[in-house]
Design a protein around this motif. Structure first.
Motif, mmCIF file in Angstrom:
data_model
loop_
_atom_site.group_PDB
_atom_site.id
_atom_site.type_symbol
_atom_site.label_atom_id
_atom_site.label_comp_id
_atom_site.label_asym_id
_atom_site.label_seq_id
_atom_site.Cartn_x
_atom_site.Cartn_y
_atom_site.Cartn_z
ATOM 1 N N LEU A 47 3.688 6.611 -2.106
ATOM 2 C CA LEU A 47 3.378 5.897 -0.875
ATOM 3 C C LEU A 47 1.878 5.779 -0.632
ATOM 4 C CD1 LEU A 47 6.192 7.312 1.435
ATOM 5 C CD2 LEU A 47 5.994 4.999 0.517
ATOM 6 N N GLU A 48 1.117 5.794 -1.700
ATOM 7 C CA GLU A 48 -0.330 5.567 -1.580
ATOM 8 C C GLU A 48 -0.631 4.075 -1.615
ATOM 9 O OE1 GLU A 48 -2.375 7.634 -4.639
ATOM 10 O OE2 GLU A 48 -2.174 9.616 -3.703
ATOM 11 N N CYS A 49 -1.587 3.657 -0.809
ATOM 12 C CA CYS A 49 -2.036 2.271 -0.842
ATOM 13 C C CYS A 49 -2.671 1.988 -2.198
ATOM 14 C CB CYS A 49 -3.049 2.022 0.286
ATOM 15 S SG CYS A 49 -3.792 0.369 0.257
ATOM 16 N N SER A 50 -2.270 0.892 -2.821
ATOM 17 C CA SER A 50 -2.808 0.567 -4.144
ATOM 18 C C SER A 50 -4.255 0.105 -4.072
ATOM 19 C CB SER A 50 -1.945 -0.512 -4.809
ATOM 20 O OG SER A 50 -1.944 -1.701 -4.034
ATOM 21 N N LYS A 51 -4.766 -0.120 -2.860
ATOM 22 C CA LYS A 51 -6.160 -0.554 -2.705
ATOM 23 C C LYS A 51 -7.094 0.614 -2.391
ATOM 24 C CE LYS A 51 -5.717 -5.420 -1.484
ATOM 25 N NZ LYS A 51 -6.163 -6.471 -0.527
#
Length: 362
Positions: A47-51
């Protein structure tokens, strides 16, 4: 929600948070996820932002059993979003994540009988530590009391400022599950979580299509008759008349898409969700519509099909004015495995397509 040729509209409503717990199988917006499969829940890495790499915030979940399949007697879709302002890009879905969870009627967590509203039921906190702020995995622990658990340093700091500092006692530890339960009922973290609502649905009722088509035909006929009349020549200069005629004939297809969107929702402007498994989204612009090949197949090999879309009206309930453009969209369309493939107790990534309004319609 069930599979139907009709559209189910979703609306938000305040309700008792206890009725939005996992064992009531809710559809909801904001607050903490009411995890369907209670263990294992997704890792923070998932659930980490890919940005920016920060952990995403829970936006919405939709309870939507797949009646054709016993393995999906219970089924829910979860949507998460990054609140970081720099991660929001036009027509870009990289700051979102959609997950599917499903269970058979006889499963590892719930009774096959419906829950009673006044009784407690199973929760994900019984199986693993949860962040007391957001309800995701709590991989970090308060060093003083060794009780409260967190997903990140940011949420630990938020809880400390919100009141944990006053109750934290290094010599009086309390069970992490009890702490999480107390905090979830009392504390609110507006900088970390979105406001919590129940998501209720009702069938979309369309106006009489025959009357609608007749009205449009009459308007077009009236316009054509006017443009041919001497009245038009006397009222409009030649150049203006030609421009108007061009607009009426071609009527910019992008504006047509937007006008169709506005006309379709005008009777139910508070709708925040449109659910129509195997249906078609209601687009807000002709720009950035998915073409063949844009929606990837599921990892099992089956094609993904449209299931629901999140409407821009939801933004008015999220209280995100201070975040600027970090939370913004025209519509968010979720596509899922057409066979709702077997995933056991795990959470499976599905596909979300983000479409923004065109500049001309802002």
């Amino acid at each position: 929600m069930v599979d139907s040729n009709n559209v189910e509209l979703g609306f938000v409503e305040r309700t008792d948070s206890h009725l939005l717990c996992s064992f009531h199988f809710p559809s909801k917006v904001g607050g903490k996820p009411a995890w369907l499969s209670l263990s294992p829940i997704p890792s923070n890495k998932d659930l980490e932002c890919s940005k920016c790499g920060k952990i995403l915030s829970f936006l919405m979940q939709v309870y939507c059993p797949f009646e054709e399949s016993p393995k999906a007697f219970h089924r829910a879709l979860f949507v998460f979003v990054c609140r970081n302002v720099v991660c929001c890009s036009k027509n870009n879905n990289e700051n979102f994540c959609a997950l599917r969870s499903q269970l058979p009627r006889n499963n590892d967590f719930y009774s096959p009988e419906p829950p009673k509203k006044e009784t407690d039921g199973p929760s994900a906190k019984f199986y693993q530590d949860l962040c007391v702020v957001c309800g995701l995995r709590g991989s970090k622990r308060c060093a003083r009391c060794q009780s409260a658990t967190y997903c990140s340093k940011e949420h630990q700091e938020a809880d400390w400022k919100t009141g944990h500092k006053a109750v934290c006692k290094s010599n009086v530890p309390t069970p992490a599950s009890a702490s999480a339960k107390t905090v979830s009922r009392i504390k609110v973290y507006p900088d970390c979580n979105f406001p919590e609502y129940e998501l209720i649905t009702e069938p979309e009722i369309l106006p009489n299509e025959t009357e609608k088509e007749k009205s449009e035909e009459e308007k077009l006929k009236e316009y054509e008759e006017f443009m041919k009349s001497k009245a038009a020549e006397s009222v409009l200069p030649d150049s203006a008349a030609k421009d108007l005629e061009k607009m009426a004939v071609s009527d910019n297809s992008q504006d047509q898409v937007f006008m169709k969107f506005k006309e379709r929702i005008q009777d139910e402007q508070e709708q925040v969700l449109r659910y129509q498994r195997n249906g078609k989204p209601l687009w807000v612009s002709e720009c950035h519509m998915p073409k063949d090949g844009d929606i990837p197949n599921c990892s099992c090999g089956l094609p993904r099909t449209f299931e629901f879309q999140i409407m821009p009206q939801l933004l008015t309930y999220l209280e995100v004015d201070s975040l600027g453009d970090s939370i913004d969209w025209g519509t968010l369309c979720v596509y899922t495995c057409s066979g709702s493939c077997e995933i056991g107790n795990n959470y499976h990534k599905e596909f979300l397509w983000k479409q923004d309004f065109s500049d001309s319609n802002i």
